[in-house]
Scaffold this motif. Sequence first.
Motif, PDB file in Angstrom:
ATOM      1  N   LYS A  15       0.827  -1.208   0.000  1.00 29.83           N
ATOM      2  CA  LYS A  15       0.000   0.000   0.000  1.00 29.83           C
ATOM      3  C   LYS A  15       0.862   1.259   0.000  1.00 29.83           C
ATOM      4  CE  LYS A  15      -3.674   2.285   2.634  1.00 29.83           C
ATOM      5  NZ  LYS A  15      -4.536   2.216   3.852  1.00 29.83           N
ATOM      6  N   GLU A  16       2.024   1.168   0.660  1.00 30.84           N
ATOM      7  CA  GLU A  16       2.952   2.304   0.706  1.00 30.84           C
ATOM      8  C   GLU A  16       3.804   2.414  -0.558  1.00 30.84           C
ATOM      9  OE1 GLU A  16       2.994   4.670   3.094  1.00 30.84           O
ATOM     10  OE2 GLU A  16       1.190   3.590   3.758  1.00 30.84           O
ATOM     11  N   GLY A  17       3.612   1.491  -1.475  1.00 30.50           N
ATOM     12  CA  GLY A  17       4.311   1.571  -2.749  1.00 30.50           C
ATOM     13  C   GLY A  17       5.751   1.116  -2.722  1.00 30.50           C
ATOM     14  N   VAL A  18       6.118   0.310  -1.728  1.00 28.91           N
ATOM     15  CA  VAL A  18       7.500  -0.182  -1.658  1.00 28.91           C
ATOM     16  C   VAL A  18       7.730  -1.174  -2.800  1.00 28.91           C
ATOM     17  CG1 VAL A  18       9.226  -1.336  -0.259  1.00 28.91           C
ATOM     18  CG2 VAL A  18       7.505   0.103   0.839  1.00 28.91           C
ATOM     19  N   SER A  19       8.720  -0.891  -3.630  1.00 29.06           N
ATOM     20  CA  SER A  19       8.954  -1.733  -4.806  1.00 29.06           C
ATOM     21  C   SER A  19      10.250  -2.519  -4.727  1.00 29.06           C
ATOM     22  CB  SER A  19       8.978  -0.857  -6.070  1.00 29.06           C
ATOM     23  OG  SER A  19      10.010   0.118  -5.987  1.00 29.06           O
ATOM     24  N   ASN A  20      11.039  -2.282  -3.669  1.00 27.25           N
ATOM     25  CA  ASN A  20      12.352  -2.939  -3.583  1.00 27.25           C
ATOM     26  C   ASN A  20      12.388  -4.018  -2.513  1.00 27.25           C
ATOM     27  OD1 ASN A  20      12.080  -0.897  -1.598  1.00 27.25           O
ATOM     28  ND2 ASN A  20      14.286  -0.795  -1.295  1.00 27.25           N
ATOM     29  N   VAL A  21      11.258  -4.643  -2.222  1.00 23.28           N
ATOM     30  CA  VAL A  21      11.194  -5.686  -1.207  1.00 23.28           C
ATOM     31  C   VAL A  21      10.620  -6.968  -1.800  1.00 23.28           C
ATOM     32  CG1 VAL A  21       8.917  -4.908  -0.396  1.00 23.28           C
ATOM     33  CG2 VAL A  21      10.354  -6.291   1.115  1.00 23.28           C
ATOM     34  N   GLU A  22      11.188  -8.100  -1.395  1.00 23.95           N
ATOM     35  CA  GLU A  22      10.644  -9.408  -1.736  1.00 23.95           C
ATOM     36  C   GLU A  22      10.392 -10.155  -0.438  1.00 23.95           C
ATOM     37  OE1 GLU A  22      12.986 -11.371  -4.719  1.00 23.95           O
ATOM     38  OE2 GLU A  22      12.731  -9.706  -6.140  1.00 23.95           O
ATOM     39  N   PHE A  23       9.327 -10.921  -0.397  1.00 26.34           N
ATOM     40  CA  PHE A  23       8.831 -11.506   0.840  1.00 26.34           C
ATOM     41  C   PHE A  23       9.219 -12.981   0.938  1.00 26.34           C
ATOM     42  CE2 PHE A  23       6.005  -8.005  -0.385  1.00 26.34           C
ATOM     43  CZ  PHE A  23       6.254  -7.157   0.695  1.00 26.34           C
ATOM     44  N   VAL A  24       9.796 -13.324   2.092  1.00 23.25           N
ATOM     45  CA  VAL A  24      10.414 -14.639   2.298  1.00 23.25           C
ATOM     46  C   VAL A  24       9.657 -15.389   3.384  1.00 23.25           C
ATOM     47  CG1 VAL A  24      12.551 -15.854   2.860  1.00 23.25           C
ATOM     48  CG2 VAL A  24      12.651 -13.634   1.672  1.00 23.25           C
ATOM     49  N   TRP A  25       9.294 -16.630   3.082  1.00 20.98           N
ATOM     50  CA  TRP A  25       8.587 -17.527   4.009  1.00 20.98           C
ATOM     51  C   TRP A  25       9.581 -18.603   4.433  1.00 20.98           C
ATOM     52  CZ3 TRP A  25       6.067 -22.556   2.822  1.00 20.98           C
ATOM     53  CH2 TRP A  25       5.178 -22.974   3.832  1.00 20.98           C
ATOM     54  N   GLN A  26      10.046 -18.536   5.679  1.00 16.78           N
ATOM     55  CA  GLN A  26      11.178 -19.361   6.123  1.00 16.78           C
ATOM     56  C   GLN A  26      10.804 -20.310   7.248  1.00 16.78           C
ATOM     57  OE1 GLN A  26      14.443 -17.174   7.837  1.00 16.78           O
ATOM     58  NE2 GLN A  26      15.420 -19.039   8.636  1.00 16.78           N
ATOM     59  N   SER A  27      11.091 -21.596   7.026  1.00 12.49           N
ATOM     60  CA  SER A  27      10.935 -22.614   8.072  1.00 12.49           C
ATOM     61  C   SER A  27      12.281 -22.871   8.742  1.00 12.49           C
ATOM     62  CB  SER A  27      10.401 -23.917   7.468  1.00 12.49           C
ATOM     63  OG  SER A  27      11.450 -24.637   6.832  1.00 12.49           O
ATOM     64  N   SER A  28      12.266 -23.748   9.746  1.00 10.27           N
ATOM     65  CA  SER A  28      13.505 -24.112  10.438  1.00 10.27           C
ATOM     66  C   SER A  28      14.303 -25.157   9.673  1.00 10.27           C
ATOM     67  CB  SER A  28      13.195 -24.654  11.835  1.00 10.27           C
ATOM     68  OG  SER A  28      12.548 -25.918  11.741  1.00 10.27           O
ATOM     69  N   GLY A  29      13.656 -25.839   8.739  1.00  9.25           N
ATOM     70  CA  GLY A  29      14.340 -26.849   7.948  1.00  9.25           C
ATOM     71  C   GLY A  29      14.443 -28.216   8.592  1.00  9.25           C
ATOM     72  N   TYR A  30      13.978 -28.353   9.849  1.00  5.93           N
ATOM     73  CA  TYR A  30      14.099 -29.615  10.579  1.00  5.93           C
ATOM     74  C   TYR A  30      12.825 -30.450  10.486  1.00  5.93           C
ATOM     75  CZ  TYR A  30      18.434 -28.453  13.071  1.00  5.93           C
ATOM     76  OH  TYR A  30      19.734 -28.156  13.398  1.00  5.93           O
ATOM     77  N   GLU A  31      12.956 -31.735  10.183  1.00  3.73           N
ATOM     78  CA  GLU A  31      11.881 -32.719  10.289  1.00  3.73           C
ATOM     79  C   GLU A  31      10.543 -32.147   9.846  1.00  3.73           C
ATOM     80  OE1 GLU A  31      11.942 -34.163  14.277  1.00  3.73           O
ATOM     81  OE2 GLU A  31      13.952 -35.003  14.107  1.00  3.73           O
ATOM     82  N   GLU A  32      10.529 -31.642   8.632  1.00  7.12           N
ATOM     83  CA  GLU A  32       9.336 -30.940   8.157  1.00  7.12           C
ATOM     84  C   GLU A  32       8.237 -31.912   7.726  1.00  7.12           C
ATOM     85  OE1 GLU A  32      11.665 -27.063   6.367  1.00  7.12           O
ATOM     86  OE2 GLU A  32      10.970 -28.611   5.000  1.00  7.12           O
ATOM     87  N   GLU A  33       7.029 -31.558   8.081  1.00  9.65           N
ATOM     88  CA  GLU A  33       5.842 -32.279   7.621  1.00  9.65           C
ATOM     89  C   GLU A  33       5.052 -31.347   6.718  1.00  9.65           C
ATOM     90  OE1 GLU A  33       5.078 -35.369   8.045  1.00  9.65           O
ATOM     91  OE2 GLU A  33       6.662 -35.886   9.483  1.00  9.65           O
ATOM     92  N   ARG A  34       4.752 -31.813   5.543  1.00 15.57           N
ATOM     93  CA  ARG A  34       4.107 -30.963   4.540  1.00 15.57           C
ATOM     94  C   ARG A  34       2.822 -30.313   5.060  1.00 15.57           C
ATOM     95  NH1 ARG A  34       3.798 -30.557  -1.069  1.00 15.57           N
ATOM     96  NH2 ARG A  34       1.736 -30.071  -1.875  1.00 15.57           N
ATOM     97  N   ASP A  35       1.948 -31.104   5.654  1.00 20.72           N
ATOM     98  CA  ASP A  35       0.664 -30.567   6.107  1.00 20.72           C
ATOM     99  C   ASP A  35       0.855 -29.522   7.201  1.00 20.72           C
ATOM    100  OD1 ASP A  35      -0.635 -32.164   4.302  1.00 20.72           O
ATOM    101  OD2 ASP A  35      -1.170 -33.714   5.770  1.00 20.72           O
TER     102      ASP A  35
END
Length: 481
Positions: free
Chosen positions: A178-198
């Motif tokens: 909404k503020e018009g920021v164009s130089n940002v990309e959004f990252v969704w980060q897990s811990s990487g350990y023993e991941e379960e898809r669901d």
Amino acid sequence: MRRYLLALISFALITACSSSTPMPEQEFVATPITKPENIRLFVGQDLGAVGGLAQYDNGYVDYFGHPAGITIYTSLQSLEGLTEKVNYGAGDNHANLYLQDPGYNGVDIAIGLSLVDQLDKVNSGELDANIVKFAQWMAQSERKIYLRIGYEFEGAWNGYAPESYKKAFRRIVDGLRKEGVSNVEFVWQSSGYEEERDDLLQYYPGDNYVDWIAYSYFNHDPKEAGKEMLRLAREKGKPVMIAELTPRGANLMLDDGKELWDSWFVPFLQHLEDNQDVIGIIAYINALWDEQPMWKGQGWGDTRLQSNLYLSGKWRRTIKREGWETTSTLKQPPIFILPEDYEEQKAARDKMKPNLTGNESQLQAEDAIPRGNVRIYPDSAAVGGKGMAYMYQTGDGLKFENVTQSNYIAVRYATINTGKIGLAVNGSRAYDLTFEGTGSWVGTYDMIEQQVSIPDGADVEIIFESGDSALNIDYVMFDRR
């Protein structure tokens, strides 16, 4: 991940900004993102670890050069560490120091945004004013920002409820857009350990809100690390960031470099190769954890790459061999000064093991078979006090027999010339080794470093032929991953 900001909330000042009605979620069609051609190397995660600044001059940058990006941490609640220095026991953070230093021009920033104990405030609109402030700071940074919103979202140490987390993630993204920021990309980060898809998908904010999928990599099984996140990335067409990367528990200054390279770095490099279709950014944590109060006694160790001569050399060659993207490179790094009690520390660590087999073979030039005019010359600046010179006529050269399989070669040399010389494999010239003058035939050395393909047991010659230029050689290193 808890490492930087678990202790944050009890210290932070709460910004008293509220909104009477929540912002509606906006419809947004994400632009498909293409993974960078080469992996981009980021380094973090505090000022001392990164270095390259007047007040912080013994970090990664001071020994290797500027990476493609650096990592910092803050929270939406206080936005600490952006415009002023903050330290919660995990090293100093002050993002504006990077923005103000010319050496960091063009260096991007990955921001770990903590939302611990803040989800309700985000979702109620209480922190909307801070979203606006954050947007203003990002816009004036004039570089790409990778925003890791509520990083390691599924980690029990963060306490994020899936629905509240997703709603907060979306509200932050919508507010910045909404503020018009164009130089940002959004990252969704897990811990990487023993991941379960669901379990992971319970936290997924939606394709229109996620630009990068990410995970942490410490002492993971390289076959299992981020396994489900990688699968989701492929399904959704998202590039991948390994947002936090370090050999937890190692002490790079005291441990055997060859052993550590083989046991941790080689499997990690294989992990990258196995997933090269999606991984676009890696972020190494180059920290002396054991001296930071937040981590002291937790077994994180010392992961400063510059503190181990073997590992620092391997790391430099790996950056070149793998083609990782950086902003600058130091050709002549300073010598890392060991502490006065180094020997005592090393004895206490008691990890050194003799006769380890590495995957690097450094051969002195004087141990090769000379051809033509080539003969030994003395030089106190050469390893072992001597090297091989008078390689200036057709047929002059050095022959190394029965070389181990290698995909990279490094040649330490001195010369007043700029030019090339041949590298022959099993009798046939296979490569031109190009070099620049060092200013002298002795005393001042540089390195030729080049990717090659040498089969195991090959005979390899550095050979002068018509059109080549003369140089003196101290040693040759045959290297492989």
